[in-house]
Design an enzyme around this catalytic site. Structure first.
Site, short mmCIF file in Angstrom:
data_model
loop_
_atom_site.label_atom_id
_atom_site.label_comp_id
_atom_site.label_asym_id
_atom_site.label_seq_id
_atom_site.Cartn_x
_atom_site.Cartn_y
_atom_site.Cartn_z
N LYS A 130 0.86 -1.19 0.00
CA LYS A 130 0.00 0.00 0.00
C LYS A 130 0.89 1.23 0.00
O LYS A 130 2.05 1.16 0.43
CB LYS A 130 -0.89 0.00 1.25
N ASP A 170 -7.06 4.59 -4.37
CA ASP A 170 -7.71 4.43 -3.06
C ASP A 170 -8.31 5.81 -2.77
O ASP A 170 -8.53 6.60 -3.72
CB ASP A 170 -6.69 4.00 -1.99
P1 NDP Z 1 -12.95 7.99 -2.57
O1 NDP Z 1 -11.88 8.98 -2.36
O2 NDP Z 1 -13.51 7.79 -3.93
O3 NDP Z 1 -14.17 8.30 -1.58
C1 NDP Z 1 -14.00 8.34 -0.21
C2 NDP Z 1 -15.32 8.71 0.44
O4 NDP Z 1 -15.19 8.57 1.84
C3 NDP Z 1 -15.72 10.16 0.20
O5 NDP Z 1 -17.11 10.29 0.20
C4 NDP Z 1 -15.10 10.86 1.40
O6 NDP Z 1 -15.71 12.09 1.77
C5 NDP Z 1 -15.34 9.83 2.49
N1 NDP Z 1 -14.34 9.99 3.54
C6 NDP Z 1 -12.99 9.96 3.41
N2 NDP Z 1 -12.39 10.18 4.59
C7 NDP Z 1 -13.39 10.34 5.48
C8 NDP Z 1 -13.43 10.60 6.87
N3 NDP Z 1 -12.30 10.72 7.58
N4 NDP Z 1 -14.66 10.67 7.48
C9 NDP Z 1 -15.80 10.54 6.77
N5 NDP Z 1 -15.83 10.32 5.43
C10 NDP Z 1 -14.65 10.22 4.81
O7 NDP Z 1 -12.36 6.61 -1.99
P2 NDP Z 1 -12.86 5.12 -2.28
O8 NDP Z 1 -14.32 5.08 -2.49
O9 NDP Z 1 -11.95 4.55 -3.30
O10 NDP Z 1 -12.48 4.40 -0.90
C11 NDP Z 1 -13.40 4.30 0.19
C12 NDP Z 1 -12.96 3.19 1.12
O11 NDP Z 1 -12.93 1.95 0.40
C13 NDP Z 1 -11.57 3.33 1.73
O12 NDP Z 1 -11.56 2.75 3.01
C14 NDP Z 1 -10.70 2.49 0.80
O13 NDP Z 1 -9.50 2.06 1.42
C15 NDP Z 1 -11.64 1.34 0.53
N6 NDP Z 1 -11.36 0.55 -0.66
C16 NDP Z 1 -11.28 1.12 -1.89
C17 NDP Z 1 -11.06 0.34 -3.01
C18 NDP Z 1 -11.09 0.90 -4.38
O14 NDP Z 1 -11.07 0.10 -5.33
N7 NDP Z 1 -11.17 2.21 -4.58
C19 NDP Z 1 -10.79 -1.10 -2.89
C20 NDP Z 1 -10.99 -1.63 -1.55
C21 NDP Z 1 -11.24 -0.81 -0.48
P3 NDP Z 1 -14.92 13.48 1.49
O15 NDP Z 1 -15.06 13.70 0.03
O16 NDP Z 1 -15.64 14.47 2.34
O17 NDP Z 1 -13.50 13.25 1.95
#
Ligand code: NDP
Length: 449
Positions: A130, A170
């Site tokens: 990562k 991510d």
């Molecule tokens: P994105 O950046 O596309 O979206 C993240 C989302 O989570 C946004 O809505 C963001 O809101 C919110 N968020 C981020 N930090 C916080 C916080 N501290 N408190 C509340 N909301 C928060 O990321 P992904 O959708 O790609 O990833 C989301 C999760 O899924 C993560 O845990 C990631 O590790 C996991 N994941 C992702 C994969 C992928 O293929 N992308 C694969 C497997 C797991 P805001 O815009 O306000 O920050």
């Protein structure tokens, strides 16, 4: 109720804490695994004697580097970059890059550690790693994100490669950032190889990669429900987040006849009792992926409720999908979900539930899918992207989706195999032991190293 570990786990964790001060999320991720794996090791001396848990919790290497870049006003900024190459026992290191101000070595190690077992569960040849940076893409111009991404890759390039280490996206690293990162990699290398996944479909990416984590999570939950004579059709669901994982989870839930009533971001959540239909979802995708707006605008546009500064877990639902970030479901949140009759939880995010929250779900014996199993679809399709790049072919969306669905069924089967306890399946135990055994067997074969 506070989470309490057994004496053997506590002894193991004591050593780990001493070696890894200031890394609470990493310690939390390991503790969750140790609680399943240590009792298993007691009965399997060949793993215990080879000190495999000790070895697997120490990364092969951690790379830390400086990234200096210039903003649009000519001001110079310095950020810190990370790549943790955790384990390549099963294949090249594989795992995403996160750009978020909360990124530090402990966060990247927690994510890298989860990734080892998750990637093992896919049964594809993928190691675990990562990376990321404490850079916040929010509020930056496209040009600033481009300059930062290029500076980041200028340093990272020497450590990655199609057979060495293959990053992806991510939090904060989506299609735009992957474009800039891959462009710079290609320029520095002078050759085009699949050393990054999540690329655009027109330039080497796999169809269904953007959808894969969300779709896969829904497939996994569907399998859990099916095993219990249930299905997603007609179920009311809450989803947190409004990024890549959240929006494609909402999309697949809709395809399967479920109703999604919440979305969120770090500022608050929207409650839409009428459900996020196809039109609203397309609008939300445009808001988040193109206009980079806030989820409150959804409430303004469609007359839904907006709850500033809150998370969606008090809303009564049948199934919950935490899809934003780590530790977003506390013990109290989990208790509220259980009290309101939740029957299943599918984690799209990595480690979204605290150890206290997991205890609540486990005691209530709901169908609780830990992220390392239920969100494995993203890395699985990244693995399929690597295969397509190596073979220089492109599979159709239907072909990739079919393979994704088959992989999620396989991940589910492995969790059941190692987690079944009478009528109930402990998916935490199942995922941790099944993943561990695959990596441990490879490590045993390689000898002491
Ligand atoms: P994105 O950046 O596309 O979206 C993240 C989302 O989570 C946004 O809505 C963001 O809101 C919110 N968020 C981020 N930090 C916080 C916080 N501290 N408190 C509340 N909301 C928060 O990321 P992904 O959708 O790609 O990833 C989301 C999760 O899924 C993560 O845990 C990631 O590790 C996991 N994941 C992702 C994969 C992928 O293929 N992308 C694969 C497997 C797991 P805001 O815009 O306000 O920050």
């Amino acid at each position: 109720m506070k989470h309490k570990a057994s004496a053997t786990v506590e002894r193991f964790m004591e050593g780990l804490r001493a070696r890894n001060p200031g890394q609470p999320t990493f310690l939390q991720a390991v503790q969750e695994v140790a609680e399943s794996v240590i009792p298993f090791l007691e009965a399997e001396p060949r793993y215990k004697d080879a000190a495999l848990l000790e070895r697997i919790t120490e990364p092969d290497r951690c790379i830390l580097f400086r990234i200096t870049w210039e903003d649009d006003a000519g001001k110079v900024h310095t950020n810190r970059g990370y790549r943790v190459q955790f384990s390549n026992a099963l294949g090249p290191y594989k795992g995403g890059l996160r750009f978020h101000p909360s990124v530090d070595l402990g966060v990247i190690k927690f994510l890298g550690f989860e990734q080892i077992l998750k990637n093992a569960l896919t049964t594809l040849p993928l190691g675990g790693g990562k990376g990321g940076a404490d850079f916040d893409p929010k509020g930056k111009s496209d040009r600033e994100v481009m300059r930062f991404s290029q500076a980041f890759m200028t340093e990272l390039e020497r450590y990655i490669g199609e057979d060495t280490d293959v990053p992806a996206g991510d939090i904060g690293v989506g299609a735009r950032e992957i474009g800039y990162l891959f462009g710079q990699y290609k320029r520095l290398e002078g050759r085009y190889v699949g050393a990054i996944t999540g690329k655009g479909a027109g330039w080497g990416g796999s169809l269904i990669r953007p959808e894969a984590t969300g779709y896969g999570c829904v497939y996994f939950v569907n399998e859990m429900l099916r095993r219990n004579g249930e299905g997603l059709e007609g179920k009311t669901c809450s989803v947190s987040g409004s990024g890549n994982v959240a929006l494609y989870t909402a999309e697949k839930l809709r395809h399967m006849g479920a109703k999604v009533v919440t979305l969120s971001d770090s500022s608050g959540f929207v409650y839409d009792p009428n459900g996020v239909d196809a039109h609203k979802l397309a609008w939300a995708k445009d808001l988040k992926f193109n206009r980079r707006g806030r989820i409150k605008e959804y409430a303004d546009e469609f007359g839904a409720e907006y709850h500033a500064g809150e998370r969606p877990w008090k809303v009564p639902v049948d199934v919950a999908f935490p899809s934003a970030t780590q530790n977003e479901v506390s013990g109290e949140d989990a208790a509220a979900l259980v009290k309101n009759g939740v029957i299943a939880v599918g984690e799209g995010a990595n480690m979204p539930t605290t150890l206290d929250g997991i205890d609540v779900f486990q005691r209530a014996q709901i169908l609780y899918a830990p992220g390392k199993a239920s969100n494995a679809g993203g890395v699985a399709v990244s693995g399929l992207e690597q295969t397509q790049n190596s073979m220089r072919i492109t599979w159709s969306a239907e072909e990739v989706d079919r393979r994704l669905s088959d992989i999620m069924v396989r991940v589910h089967e492995q969790c059941v195999q190692f987690g079944v306890e009478g009528e109930h399946v402990d998916y935490v135990k199942g995922a941790n032991i099944a993943g561990f055994v695959r990596v441990a067997d490879a490590m045993l074969a390689y000898g002491v190293m």
